[in-house]
Design a protein around this motif. Sequence first.
Motif, PDB file in Angstrom:
ATOM      1  N   TYR A 124      36.574  72.096  -5.888  1.00  0.00           N
ATOM      2  CA  TYR A 124      37.505  73.109  -6.376  1.00  0.00           C
ATOM      3  C   TYR A 124      38.833  72.481  -6.766  1.00  0.00           C
ATOM      4  O   TYR A 124      39.380  71.646  -6.042  1.00  0.00           O
ATOM      5  CB  TYR A 124      37.739  74.165  -5.293  1.00  0.00           C
ATOM      6  N   ASP A 125      39.352  72.865  -7.928  1.00  0.00           N
ATOM      7  CA  ASP A 125      40.634  72.372  -8.423  1.00  0.00           C
ATOM      8  C   ASP A 125      41.430  73.567  -8.921  1.00  0.00           C
ATOM      9  O   ASP A 125      41.048  74.216  -9.903  1.00  0.00           O
ATOM     10  CB  ASP A 125      40.395  71.367  -9.563  1.00  0.00           C
ATOM     11  N   ALA A 126      42.517  73.862  -8.249  1.00  0.00           N
ATOM     12  CA  ALA A 126      43.321  75.028  -8.608  1.00  0.00           C
ATOM     13  C   ALA A 126      43.869  74.933 -10.018  1.00  0.00           C
ATOM     14  O   ALA A 126      44.192  75.959 -10.635  1.00  0.00           O
ATOM     15  CB  ALA A 126      44.473  75.183  -7.604  1.00  0.00           C
ATOM     16  N   GLY A 127      43.988  73.721 -10.553  1.00  0.00           N
ATOM     17  CA  GLY A 127      44.491  73.556 -11.910  1.00  0.00           C
ATOM     18  C   GLY A 127      43.448  73.860 -12.968  1.00  0.00           C
ATOM     19  O   GLY A 127      43.778  74.011 -14.140  1.00  0.00           O
ATOM     20  N   GLU A 128      42.181  73.942 -12.575  1.00  0.00           N
ATOM     21  CA  GLU A 128      41.109  74.183 -13.532  1.00  0.00           C
ATOM     22  C   GLU A 128      40.369  75.492 -13.303  1.00  0.00           C
ATOM     23  O   GLU A 128      39.689  75.975 -14.208  1.00  0.00           O
ATOM     24  CB  GLU A 128      40.102  73.029 -13.482  1.00  0.00           C
ATOM     25  N   HIS A 129      40.472  76.066 -12.114  1.00  0.00           N
ATOM     26  CA  HIS A 129      39.715  77.272 -11.792  1.00  0.00           C
ATOM     27  C   HIS A 129      40.662  78.395 -11.379  1.00  0.00           C
ATOM     28  O   HIS A 129      41.679  78.145 -10.717  1.00  0.00           O
ATOM     29  CB  HIS A 129      38.724  76.983 -10.657  1.00  0.00           C
ATOM     30  N   ALA A 130      40.293  79.613 -11.776  1.00  0.00           N
ATOM     31  CA  ALA A 130      41.131  80.776 -11.442  1.00  0.00           C
ATOM     32  C   ALA A 130      41.258  80.938  -9.934  1.00  0.00           C
ATOM     33  O   ALA A 130      42.333  81.243  -9.413  1.00  0.00           O
ATOM     34  CB  ALA A 130      40.538  82.029 -12.072  1.00  0.00           C
ATOM     35  N   ASP A 131      40.161  80.730  -9.221  1.00  0.00           N
ATOM     36  CA  ASP A 131      40.168  80.799  -7.759  1.00  0.00           C
ATOM     37  C   ASP A 131      38.889  80.131  -7.262  1.00  0.00           C
ATOM     38  O   ASP A 131      38.025  79.735  -8.046  1.00  0.00           O
ATOM     39  CB  ASP A 131      40.271  82.247  -7.256  1.00  0.00           C
ATOM     40  N   ARG A 132      38.766  80.006  -5.949  1.00  0.00           N
ATOM     41  CA  ARG A 132      37.611  79.310  -5.390  1.00  0.00           C
ATOM     42  C   ARG A 132      36.299  80.043  -5.698  1.00  0.00           C
ATOM     43  O   ARG A 132      35.269  79.402  -5.942  1.00  0.00           O
ATOM     44  CB  ARG A 132      37.792  79.158  -3.878  1.00  0.00           C
ATOM     45  N   TRP A 135      35.169  79.116  -9.163  1.00  0.00           N
ATOM     46  CA  TRP A 135      34.584  77.772  -9.165  1.00  0.00           C
ATOM     47  C   TRP A 135      33.174  77.787  -8.612  1.00  0.00           C
ATOM     48  O   TRP A 135      32.267  77.154  -9.173  1.00  0.00           O
ATOM     49  CB  TRP A 135      35.458  76.824  -8.340  1.00  0.00           C
ATOM     50  N   GLN A 136      32.949  78.510  -7.524  1.00  0.00           N
ATOM     51  CA  GLN A 136      31.625  78.558  -6.913  1.00  0.00           C
ATOM     52  C   GLN A 136      30.601  79.185  -7.853  1.00  0.00           C
ATOM     53  O   GLN A 136      29.455  78.738  -7.926  1.00  0.00           O
ATOM     54  CB  GLN A 136      31.688  79.322  -5.587  1.00  0.00           C
ATOM     55  N   ARG A 137      31.017  80.219  -8.609  1.00  0.00           N
ATOM     56  CA  ARG A 137      30.110  80.837  -9.582  1.00  0.00           C
ATOM     57  C   ARG A 137      29.777  79.844 -10.696  1.00  0.00           C
ATOM     58  O   ARG A 137      28.623  79.725 -11.111  1.00  0.00           O
ATOM     59  CB  ARG A 137      30.738  82.103 -10.172  1.00  0.00           C
ATOM     60  N   GLU A 138      30.789  79.143 -11.178  1.00  0.00           N
ATOM     61  CA  GLU A 138      30.569  78.161 -12.234  1.00  0.00           C
ATOM     62  C   GLU A 138      29.671  77.033 -11.742  1.00  0.00           C
ATOM     63  O   GLU A 138      28.754  76.600 -12.443  1.00  0.00           O
ATOM     64  CB  GLU A 138      31.903  77.600 -12.720  1.00  0.00           C
ATOM     65  N   ALA A 218      35.487  61.333 -24.604  1.00  0.00           N
ATOM     66  CA  ALA A 218      34.919  62.488 -23.903  1.00  0.00           C
ATOM     67  C   ALA A 218      35.051  63.746 -24.748  1.00  0.00           C
ATOM     68  O   ALA A 218      36.083  63.970 -25.382  1.00  0.00           O
ATOM     69  CB  ALA A 218      35.627  62.679 -22.563  1.00  0.00           C
ATOM     70  N   PRO A 219      34.013  64.580 -24.763  1.00  0.00           N
ATOM     71  CA  PRO A 219      34.094  65.814 -25.552  1.00  0.00           C
ATOM     72  C   PRO A 219      35.108  66.792 -24.956  1.00  0.00           C
ATOM     73  O   PRO A 219      35.401  66.766 -23.762  1.00  0.00           O
ATOM     74  CB  PRO A 219      32.678  66.378 -25.467  1.00  0.00           C
ATOM     75  N   GLU A 220      35.635  67.626 -25.805  1.00  0.00           N
ATOM     76  CA  GLU A 220      36.590  68.636 -25.347  1.00  0.00           C
ATOM     77  C   GLU A 220      35.933  69.516 -24.290  1.00  0.00           C
ATOM     78  O   GLU A 220      34.773  69.900 -24.419  1.00  0.00           O
ATOM     79  CB  GLU A 220      37.044  69.490 -26.530  1.00  0.00           C
ATOM     80  N   GLY A 221      36.666  69.805 -23.240  1.00  0.00           N
ATOM     81  CA  GLY A 221      36.139  70.638 -22.169  1.00  0.00           C
ATOM     82  C   GLY A 221      35.547  69.857 -21.019  1.00  0.00           C
ATOM     83  O   GLY A 221      35.070  70.454 -20.045  1.00  0.00           O
ATOM     84  N   THR A 222      35.557  68.518 -21.082  1.00  0.00           N
ATOM     85  CA  THR A 222      35.045  67.722 -19.967  1.00  0.00           C
ATOM     86  C   THR A 222      35.834  68.049 -18.697  1.00  0.00           C
ATOM     87  O   THR A 222      37.065  67.935 -18.681  1.00  0.00           O
ATOM     88  CB  THR A 222      35.172  66.221 -20.266  1.00  0.00           C
ATOM     89  N   PRO A 223      35.177  68.484 -17.622  1.00  0.00           N
ATOM     90  CA  PRO A 223      35.899  68.837 -16.398  1.00  0.00           C
ATOM     91  C   PRO A 223      36.730  67.673 -15.862  1.00  0.00           C
ATOM     92  O   PRO A 223      36.297  66.524 -15.843  1.00  0.00           O
ATOM     93  CB  PRO A 223      34.765  69.187 -15.413  1.00  0.00           C
ATOM     94  N   GLY A 224      37.947  68.004 -15.457  1.00  0.00           N
ATOM     95  CA  GLY A 224      38.847  66.975 -14.943  1.00  0.00           C
ATOM     96  C   GLY A 224      39.714  66.379 -16.004  1.00  0.00           C
ATOM     97  O   GLY A 224      40.683  65.680 -15.698  1.00  0.00           O
ATOM     98  N   LEU A 225      39.388  66.613 -17.280  1.00  0.00           N
ATOM     99  CA  LEU A 225      40.207  66.123 -18.383  1.00  0.00           C
ATOM    100  C   LEU A 225      40.810  67.273 -19.173  1.00  0.00           C
ATOM    101  O   LEU A 225      41.397  67.073 -20.225  1.00  0.00           O
ATOM    102  CB  LEU A 225      39.355  65.257 -19.334  1.00  0.00           C
ATOM    103  N   ARG A 226      40.693  68.466 -18.626  1.00  0.00           N
ATOM    104  CA  ARG A 226      41.224  69.638 -19.322  1.00  0.00           C
ATOM    105  C   ARG A 226      42.726  69.770 -19.165  1.00  0.00           C
ATOM    106  O   ARG A 226      43.382  70.537 -19.829  1.00  0.00           O
ATOM    107  CB  ARG A 226      40.550  70.912 -18.789  1.00  0.00           C
ATOM    108  N   ARG A 227      43.245  69.004 -18.217  1.00  0.00           N
ATOM    109  CA  ARG A 227      44.698  69.015 -17.979  1.00  0.00           C
ATOM    110  C   ARG A 227      45.116  67.628 -17.574  1.00  0.00           C
ATOM    111  O   ARG A 227      44.286  66.773 -17.254  1.00  0.00           O
ATOM    112  CB  ARG A 227      45.061  70.007 -16.871  1.00  0.00           C
ATOM    113  N   VAL A 228      46.390  67.350 -17.591  1.00  0.00           N
ATOM    114  CA  VAL A 228      46.897  66.063 -17.156  1.00  0.00           C
ATOM    115  C   VAL A 228      46.748  65.989 -15.652  1.00  0.00           C
ATOM    116  O   VAL A 228      47.196  66.862 -14.921  1.00  0.00           O
ATOM    117  CB  VAL A 228      48.365  65.881 -17.550  1.00  0.00           C
TER     118      VAL A 228
END
Length: 229
Positions: A124-132, A135-138, A218-228
């Motif tokens: 779980y990453d608060a910078g990438e997911h609305a809430d835990r 993230w679990q659903r995804e 990396a393609p756009e949307g790669t998890p962990g690279l969506r933000r700095v």
Amino acid sequence: MTTSSAGPDGPACPVPAPRAPVDAAADGPAPLAEPQRRIRALYTERTVTVYQAYSPALGLPAARDGRFPAAWKRERMTWIKPSFLWMMYRCGWGTKADQETVLAVEIERDGFDWALRNACLSHYDAGEHADRAAWQRELKGAPARVQWDPERDLALRALPYRSLQLGLSGEASRRYADEWTVAIRDVTPLAREVHARVRAGETAAAAALLPGERTYPAPEGTPGLRRVS
């Protein structure tokens, strides 16, 4: 978790371009700072090489035939690593039990990119997911998982930046084994030679043997690279 494969019956794998020795170019310009996360890989216009390590019972037939044998469990999650040195850390230079055969698996970039675009972070990453809960659903529905682990140096010590480990399950695992794989090579001799050079203190010679990994787009949307990070 085990990893990697490559084979002689598929298209010939490119000869890895050697990395620059770690102590080279002391008089040259200062190297650019490493980003906290990026994918480092050996790749061509069409393929990318990832690494896994298996017992000889699985690894040797895969390398011989250029494809994963029927005994390779397609229903289980498998983790692939584009970083050769991270694979060496994981398998102990091919000395750990059931990881004695190190494989370089050349796969189609289209498949690799598909997995990245459809992956979820393994944590779980608060910078990438609305809430835990989001993230679990995804995570539950994703066919691939992205994990960013510390890159390793020749002594297998953790470096202050991270490289990709990609977990494949369900559809992604089946497609990896039966559709995306172009070639599988046994690179255990390379692992042993690099390790021997490291133990002998021949650092520059060891570094020169490493696969020529470079920044993978990396393609756009790669998890962990969506933000700095």
